[in-house]
Write a protein that holds these residues in place. Sequence first.
Motif, PDB file in Angstrom:
ATOM      1  N   THR A 122     -84.671  25.262  36.634  1.00 50.79           N
ATOM      2  CA  THR A 122     -85.105  25.968  35.427  1.00 50.79           C
ATOM      3  C   THR A 122     -84.571  27.401  35.418  1.00 50.79           C
ATOM      4  O   THR A 122     -84.181  27.921  34.368  1.00 50.79           O
ATOM      5  CB  THR A 122     -86.638  25.986  35.316  1.00 50.79           C
ATOM      6  OG1 THR A 122     -87.207  26.485  36.525  1.00 50.79           O
ATOM      7  CG2 THR A 122     -87.170  24.601  35.058  1.00 50.79           C
ATOM      8  N   SER A 123     -84.520  28.038  36.589  1.00 49.16           N
ATOM      9  CA  SER A 123     -83.988  29.400  36.670  1.00 49.16           C
ATOM     10  C   SER A 123     -82.514  29.428  36.285  1.00 49.16           C
ATOM     11  O   SER A 123     -82.049  30.352  35.597  1.00 49.16           O
ATOM     12  CB  SER A 123     -84.166  29.959  38.084  1.00 49.16           C
ATOM     13  OG  SER A 123     -85.535  30.101  38.401  1.00 49.16           O
ATOM     14  N   LEU A 126     -82.218  29.046  32.516  1.00 58.54           N
ATOM     15  CA  LEU A 126     -82.555  30.301  31.855  1.00 58.54           C
ATOM     16  C   LEU A 126     -81.441  31.333  32.007  1.00 58.54           C
ATOM     17  O   LEU A 126     -81.184  32.129  31.100  1.00 58.54           O
ATOM     18  CB  LEU A 126     -83.862  30.860  32.430  1.00 58.54           C
ATOM     19  CG  LEU A 126     -85.142  30.158  31.983  1.00 58.54           C
ATOM     20  CD1 LEU A 126     -86.329  30.637  32.808  1.00 58.54           C
ATOM     21  CD2 LEU A 126     -85.405  30.403  30.506  1.00 58.54           C
ATOM     22  N   SER A 127     -80.767  31.305  33.149  1.00 59.76           N
ATOM     23  CA  SER A 127     -79.669  32.251  33.365  1.00 59.76           C
ATOM     24  C   SER A 127     -78.533  32.024  32.377  1.00 59.76           C
ATOM     25  O   SER A 127     -77.769  32.951  32.071  1.00 59.76           O
ATOM     26  CB  SER A 127     -79.147  32.140  34.806  1.00 59.76           C
ATOM     27  OG  SER A 127     -78.361  30.965  34.988  1.00 59.76           O
ATOM     28  N   LEU A 158     -83.911  27.993  25.134  1.00 58.32           N
ATOM     29  CA  LEU A 158     -85.071  28.549  25.830  1.00 58.32           C
ATOM     30  C   LEU A 158     -86.274  27.625  25.702  1.00 58.32           C
ATOM     31  O   LEU A 158     -86.995  27.375  26.680  1.00 58.32           O
ATOM     32  CB  LEU A 158     -85.427  29.919  25.248  1.00 58.32           C
ATOM     33  CG  LEU A 158     -84.564  31.102  25.681  1.00 58.32           C
ATOM     34  CD1 LEU A 158     -84.829  32.303  24.793  1.00 58.32           C
ATOM     35  CD2 LEU A 158     -84.816  31.447  27.139  1.00 58.32           C
ATOM     36  N   VAL A 161     -85.917  24.652  27.961  1.00 59.89           N
ATOM     37  CA  VAL A 161     -86.040  24.958  29.391  1.00 59.89           C
ATOM     38  C   VAL A 161     -87.476  25.247  29.782  1.00 59.89           C
ATOM     39  O   VAL A 161     -88.023  24.655  30.717  1.00 59.89           O
ATOM     40  CB  VAL A 161     -85.142  26.154  29.764  1.00 59.89           C
ATOM     41  CG1 VAL A 161     -85.397  26.573  31.214  1.00 59.89           C
ATOM     42  CG2 VAL A 161     -83.678  25.804  29.566  1.00 59.89           C
ATOM     43  N   ILE A 162     -88.133  26.156  29.062  1.00 58.32           N
ATOM     44  CA  ILE A 162     -89.455  26.588  29.522  1.00 58.32           C
ATOM     45  C   ILE A 162     -90.536  25.539  29.292  1.00 58.32           C
ATOM     46  O   ILE A 162     -91.567  25.548  29.967  1.00 58.32           O
ATOM     47  CB  ILE A 162     -89.879  27.928  28.887  1.00 58.32           C
ATOM     48  CG1 ILE A 162     -90.048  27.798  27.371  1.00 58.32           C
ATOM     49  CG2 ILE A 162     -88.888  29.013  29.233  1.00 58.32           C
ATOM     50  CD1 ILE A 162     -90.557  29.066  26.710  1.00 58.32           C
ATOM     51  N   GLU A 177     -90.201  32.492  34.525  1.00 58.63           N
ATOM     52  CA  GLU A 177     -89.793  32.234  33.146  1.00 58.63           C
ATOM     53  C   GLU A 177     -90.312  33.333  32.219  1.00 58.63           C
ATOM     54  O   GLU A 177     -89.589  33.814  31.343  1.00 58.63           O
ATOM     55  CB  GLU A 177     -90.307  30.865  32.698  1.00 58.63           C
ATOM     56  CG  GLU A 177     -89.620  29.703  33.397  1.00 58.63           C
ATOM     57  CD  GLU A 177     -90.332  28.374  33.194  1.00 58.63           C
ATOM     58  OE1 GLU A 177     -89.703  27.338  33.462  1.00 58.63           O
ATOM     59  OE2 GLU A 177     -91.516  28.370  32.784  1.00 58.63           O
ATOM     60  N   MET A 180     -88.291  36.514  32.648  1.00 60.24           N
ATOM     61  CA  MET A 180     -86.986  36.389  32.009  1.00 60.24           C
ATOM     62  C   MET A 180     -87.112  36.628  30.498  1.00 60.24           C
ATOM     63  O   MET A 180     -86.291  37.327  29.886  1.00 60.24           O
ATOM     64  CB  MET A 180     -86.400  35.011  32.272  1.00 60.24           C
ATOM     65  CG  MET A 180     -85.084  34.734  31.554  1.00 60.24           C
ATOM     66  SD  MET A 180     -83.668  35.605  32.263  1.00 60.24           S
ATOM     67  CE  MET A 180     -83.315  34.552  33.676  1.00 60.24           C
ATOM     68  N   LEU A 181     -88.155  36.078  29.882  1.00 58.85           N
ATOM     69  CA  LEU A 181     -88.363  36.277  28.451  1.00 58.85           C
ATOM     70  C   LEU A 181     -88.646  37.739  28.128  1.00 58.85           C
ATOM     71  O   LEU A 181     -88.160  38.276  27.119  1.00 58.85           O
ATOM     72  CB  LEU A 181     -89.515  35.399  27.959  1.00 58.85           C
ATOM     73  CG  LEU A 181     -89.281  33.886  28.009  1.00 58.85           C
ATOM     74  CD1 LEU A 181     -90.556  33.151  27.610  1.00 58.85           C
ATOM     75  CD2 LEU A 181     -88.134  33.479  27.110  1.00 58.85           C
TER      76      LEU A 181
END
Length: 304
Positions: A122-123, A126-127, A158, A161-162, A177, A180-181
């Motif tokens: 997931t990281s 998000l990247s 997004l 993913v989240i 997460e 990151m947002l």
Amino acid sequence: MLDATSQSIVDRIRSQGSMSEGDLLALRRAIGADLVMDRAEADALFELDGIADKPDSWAPYFTSVLAAYVDDAQAPDGHVREEPAVWLIERIDHDGVVETETELELLLNVLRTAQVVPDILTSYALSQVFAAVVDGKGRVGSAMLVPGTIGEAEVELLRSVIYAGTGCGGLRVSRSEAEMLLALNDLTSGRDNHPSWQRLFVQAIANHLMLSPTRPILNSAEAARLATDRSRSLLQRFDPKANIRGWIEGNQLRDSLELNGVLGLLNESANREAERVVETEASWLIEHIMKDGEQNDNERALLR
């Protein structure tokens, strides 16, 4: 190592520099003959994905069969183990970004179909959004009109993913997460972002603060035992001589019980407690909101 038939087909396609519908059909039959995909076969498919001239049916096959490979039989109930997740990242990463439509779709397919995925995956996903927004890089970035702005493509990625794995343990937005947002929100403050960005931002951060922590990823033995115990305990509640309507209602009840906490995924009292924003959570939120010294529209909407 590929068997002789599969290797022969791969060699032929490689030497041709193209793949026909007939080639793909022969490849599917050879690789699917034993109903089990191994690492050599998965690597071969990635190699063939680099060929430019492929039939339209290649992408759906590639993304579905490799998503199933990553969500493998060694981790029951949709748990993706860290080893295949690392393998996937190594295969699709090109200097930190995913560059092809097919590889991006494969990543999303894994996130959509798996119930629990390791943080590393997931990281990484998000990247990809972060790289697209900051530098306009990668496959996601190619859909952007203006670097530094969150467009509809980024919002949808997004969201995928989240909220990946909402079937089992993925209901809560994680701390990484959420951070990151918040970072993306600071970087794009005051820009002409897509209207759906604020709604996703507010809902996701509130989700992180007000839902109970999810259960940890199980190892293979624990997941297998849970699956067996669940089937036995739930099915024993229904009369095996009941009519078909009874079975349908039983299955609906089983699904309802699972969603409402029979397996410990959502505990009602734990959720009531989690809805309280405690001092440490408030301090964390204030620190991130005031990092740049001011509140923007999205942050004010979140606080409301």
